[in-house]
Design a protein around this motif. Structure first.
Motif, mmCIF file in Angstrom:
data_model
loop_
_atom_site.group_PDB
_atom_site.id
_atom_site.type_symbol
_atom_site.label_atom_id
_atom_site.label_comp_id
_atom_site.label_asym_id
_atom_site.label_seq_id
_atom_site.Cartn_x
_atom_site.Cartn_y
_atom_site.Cartn_z
ATOM 1 N N ILE A 94 38.465 5.608 -11.765
ATOM 2 C CA ILE A 94 39.483 4.556 -11.765
ATOM 3 C C ILE A 94 40.871 5.128 -11.479
ATOM 4 O O ILE A 94 41.616 4.598 -10.652
ATOM 5 C CB ILE A 94 39.463 3.813 -13.112
ATOM 6 N N THR A 95 41.242 6.204 -12.162
ATOM 7 C CA THR A 95 42.585 6.773 -11.963
ATOM 8 C C THR A 95 42.760 7.339 -10.559
ATOM 9 O O THR A 95 43.842 7.224 -9.976
ATOM 10 C CB THR A 95 42.860 7.846 -13.014
ATOM 11 N N ASP A 96 41.720 7.947 -10.001
ATOM 12 C CA ASP A 96 41.818 8.453 -8.624
ATOM 13 C C ASP A 96 42.010 7.309 -7.631
ATOM 14 O O ASP A 96 42.796 7.424 -6.679
ATOM 15 C CB ASP A 96 40.569 9.258 -8.263
ATOM 16 N N ALA A 97 41.308 6.209 -7.846
ATOM 17 C CA ALA A 97 41.468 5.060 -6.956
ATOM 18 C C ALA A 97 42.851 4.423 -7.103
ATOM 19 O O ALA A 97 43.444 3.959 -6.123
ATOM 20 C CB ALA A 97 40.381 4.025 -7.248
ATOM 21 N N MET A 98 43.390 4.414 -8.319
ATOM 22 C CA MET A 98 44.741 3.902 -8.520
ATOM 23 C C MET A 98 45.764 4.794 -7.827
ATOM 24 O O MET A 98 46.731 4.302 -7.230
ATOM 25 C CB MET A 98 45.038 3.816 -10.011
ATOM 26 N N LYS A 99 45.559 6.099 -7.905
ATOM 27 C CA LYS A 99 46.484 7.031 -7.270
ATOM 28 C C LYS A 99 46.477 6.878 -5.757
ATOM 29 O O LYS A 99 47.511 7.028 -5.097
ATOM 30 C CB LYS A 99 46.110 8.465 -7.661
ATOM 31 N N GLU A 100 45.316 6.560 -5.193
ATOM 32 C CA GLU A 100 45.199 6.363 -3.748
ATOM 33 C C GLU A 100 45.628 4.971 -3.308
ATOM 34 O O GLU A 100 45.669 4.695 -2.105
ATOM 35 C CB GLU A 100 43.743 6.604 -3.326
ATOM 36 N N GLY A 101 45.910 4.076 -4.263
ATOM 37 C CA GLY A 101 46.335 2.724 -3.928
ATOM 38 C C GLY A 101 45.201 1.790 -3.565
ATOM 39 O O GLY A 101 45.432 0.731 -2.973
ATOM 40 N N ARG A 102 43.979 2.116 -3.948
ATOM 41 C CA ARG A 102 42.825 1.289 -3.598
ATOM 42 C C ARG A 102 42.628 0.140 -4.577
ATOM 43 O O ARG A 102 42.030 -0.878 -4.219
ATOM 44 C CB ARG A 102 41.563 2.155 -3.532
ATOM 45 N N ILE A 103 43.086 0.286 -5.803
ATOM 46 C CA ILE A 103 42.993 -0.784 -6.788
ATOM 47 C C ILE A 103 44.330 -0.907 -7.510
ATOM 48 O O ILE A 103 45.118 0.040 -7.535
ATOM 49 C CB ILE A 103 41.859 -0.551 -7.811
ATOM 50 N N THR A 104 44.562 -2.068 -8.101
ATOM 51 C CA THR A 104 45.817 -2.354 -8.796
ATOM 52 C C THR A 104 45.538 -2.567 -10.271
ATOM 53 O O THR A 104 44.587 -3.273 -10.633
ATOM 54 C CB THR A 104 46.494 -3.599 -8.213
ATOM 55 N N ALA A 105 46.360 -1.963 -11.108
ATOM 56 C CA ALA A 105 46.232 -2.112 -12.558
ATOM 57 C C ALA A 105 47.244 -3.133 -13.053
ATOM 58 O O ALA A 105 48.299 -3.352 -12.438
ATOM 59 C CB ALA A 105 46.448 -0.770 -13.254
ATOM 60 N N TYR A 106 46.918 -3.754 -14.195
ATOM 61 C CA TYR A 106 47.774 -4.774 -14.801
ATOM 62 C C TYR A 106 47.981 -4.444 -16.270
ATOM 63 O O TYR A 106 47.074 -3.964 -16.946
ATOM 64 C CB TYR A 106 47.152 -6.160 -14.662
ATOM 65 N N ASN A 107 49.164 -4.715 -16.740
ATOM 66 C CA ASN A 107 49.529 -4.397 -18.114
ATOM 67 C C ASN A 107 49.591 -5.689 -18.924
ATOM 68 O O ASN A 107 50.660 -6.208 -19.222
ATOM 69 C CB ASN A 107 50.868 -3.659 -18.155
ATOM 70 N N ASP A 108 48.426 -6.240 -19.238
ATOM 71 C CA ASP A 108 48.340 -7.479 -20.004
ATOM 72 C C ASP A 108 47.349 -7.281 -21.148
ATOM 73 O O ASP A 108 46.148 -7.387 -20.967
ATOM 74 C CB ASP A 108 47.882 -8.655 -19.125
ATOM 75 N N GLU A 109 47.840 -7.006 -22.289
ATOM 76 C CA GLU A 109 46.986 -6.791 -23.460
ATOM 77 C C GLU A 109 47.335 -7.847 -24.508
ATOM 78 O O GLU A 109 48.528 -8.102 -24.750
ATOM 79 C CB GLU A 109 47.220 -5.376 -24.015
ATOM 80 N N PRO A 110 46.410 -8.507 -25.176
ATOM 81 C CA PRO A 110 44.979 -8.192 -25.150
ATOM 82 C C PRO A 110 44.129 -9.132 -24.313
ATOM 83 O O PRO A 110 42.906 -8.996 -24.289
ATOM 84 C CB PRO A 110 44.598 -8.331 -26.619
ATOM 85 N N THR A 111 44.719 -10.130 -23.643
ATOM 86 C CA THR A 111 43.921 -11.175 -23.009
ATOM 87 C C THR A 111 43.349 -10.759 -21.663
ATOM 88 O O THR A 111 42.316 -11.270 -21.246
ATOM 89 C CB THR A 111 44.786 -12.425 -22.830
ATOM 90 N N GLY A 112 44.014 -9.845 -20.943
ATOM 91 C CA GLY A 112 43.537 -9.451 -19.625
ATOM 92 C C GLY A 112 43.703 -10.541 -18.594
ATOM 93 O O GLY A 112 42.809 -10.791 -17.776
#
Length: 284
Positions: A94-112
């Motif tokens: 997951i972190t490697d894909a985020m670093k390459e820009g292939r996936i986007t992370a979201y900061n929404d806790e706890p509902t997602g």
């Protein structure tokens, strides 16, 4: 005399060309780490999921689960702790894909709910801890000195994963189905009193990460020739988990109104209620 010169010339030419031929032999030689080169038949692609219409969904329930990597069935998410070749653990993928820009992370806790996107650098900066400590020297004059302890992100501390999923009954197919909406890696923080507390890192939309998960191999303990992918593990439900929340009027987790054994029983009750709904549809 001419024969002697001819023999010497042939011998010299053999000495001249022999090292070159030998060097050429070693340069052209190739090696594989195993019987064959894995994934030589092509890159895996995610299996298409069935389309869902709102008019066909007659019942739906959203639940949140937690996968504990320390359980035997889930250890494939945690290992290997050190990546080699194309084999990585879940958080490294997951972190490697985020670093390459292939996936986007979201900061929404706890509902997602996947509303606030965050970058890879922002997430890594939050995982870096800076501590200021004062120590005393063990030798005279025993004076005190200040030091700064900087701890970087350690992937081995990610020992859980939360998933948000929706169970629904599709009347067009007459089938109870489930779809994973998002997932959230959870880092375990060790406190000074010896306890460990969970710290959710970020949420990721499952559909947007399927291509990455489908190309990441997952260890198959039964047959190494039939290598699985993380996407297949999620789709085939090849993991053990427990429910820690369901959609409710008060928007609260199970641990907010039940503790210990009561929380486990409540989790099983929610799980059984979903099974009972499908069973009750076919009673006659």
């Amino acid at each position: 005399m001419k024969k002697l010169f001819a023999i010497i010339g042939l011998f010299g030419m053999s000495l001249f060309f022999a090292p070159k031929a030998s060097a050429q032999y070693f340069v052209d030689q190739t090696h594989t780490d195993g019987l064959y080169i894995e994934n030589a038949t092509g890159t895996k692609t995610p299996m298409p999921l069935p389309s869902v219409r709102e008019a066909d969904v007659m019942w739906k329930k959203t639940v949140w689960r937690e996968i504990d990597f320390r359980q035997k069935m889930n250890q494939g998410f945690y290992y290997p702790t050190v990546a080699h070749q194309n084999w990585k653990n879940f958080i490294t993928v997951i972190t490697d894909a985020m670093k390459e820009g292939r996936i986007t992370a979201y900061n929404d806790e706890p509902t997602g709910e996947l509303l606030n996107p965050v970058s890879y650098s922002q997430i890594m900066s939050k995982q870096t801890d800076t501590l200021y400590r004062t120590f005393r020297r063990p030798y005279p004059p025993y004076e005190e000195y200040d030091t700064v302890i900087i701890s970087q992100f350690d992937p081995s501390q990610v020992k859980r994963c939360r998933i948000k999923e929706e169970w629904y009954f599709d009347k067009q197919r007459s089938q109870l189905m489930v779809k994973i909406i998002a997932f959230c890696p959870v880092k375990m923080i060790d406190l000074e009193d010896g306890q460990s507390v969970p710290q959710p890192m970020f949420w990721i939309n499952y559909d947007s990460a399927r291509e990455v998960l489908a190309q990441a191999p997952y260890y198959n303990r039964s047959n190494s020739a039939a290598r699985l992918s993380y996407d297949e593990v999620f789709l085939k439900r090849m993991f053990d988990s427990y429910i820690y929340k369901e959609d409710n009027m008060f928007d609260r987790n199970i641990r907010e109104y039940a503790q210990g054994v009561d929380a486990l029983l409540e989790s099983e009750r929610i799980k059984q209620s979903i099974i009972d709904f499908e069973q009750n549809l076919w009673e006659y």
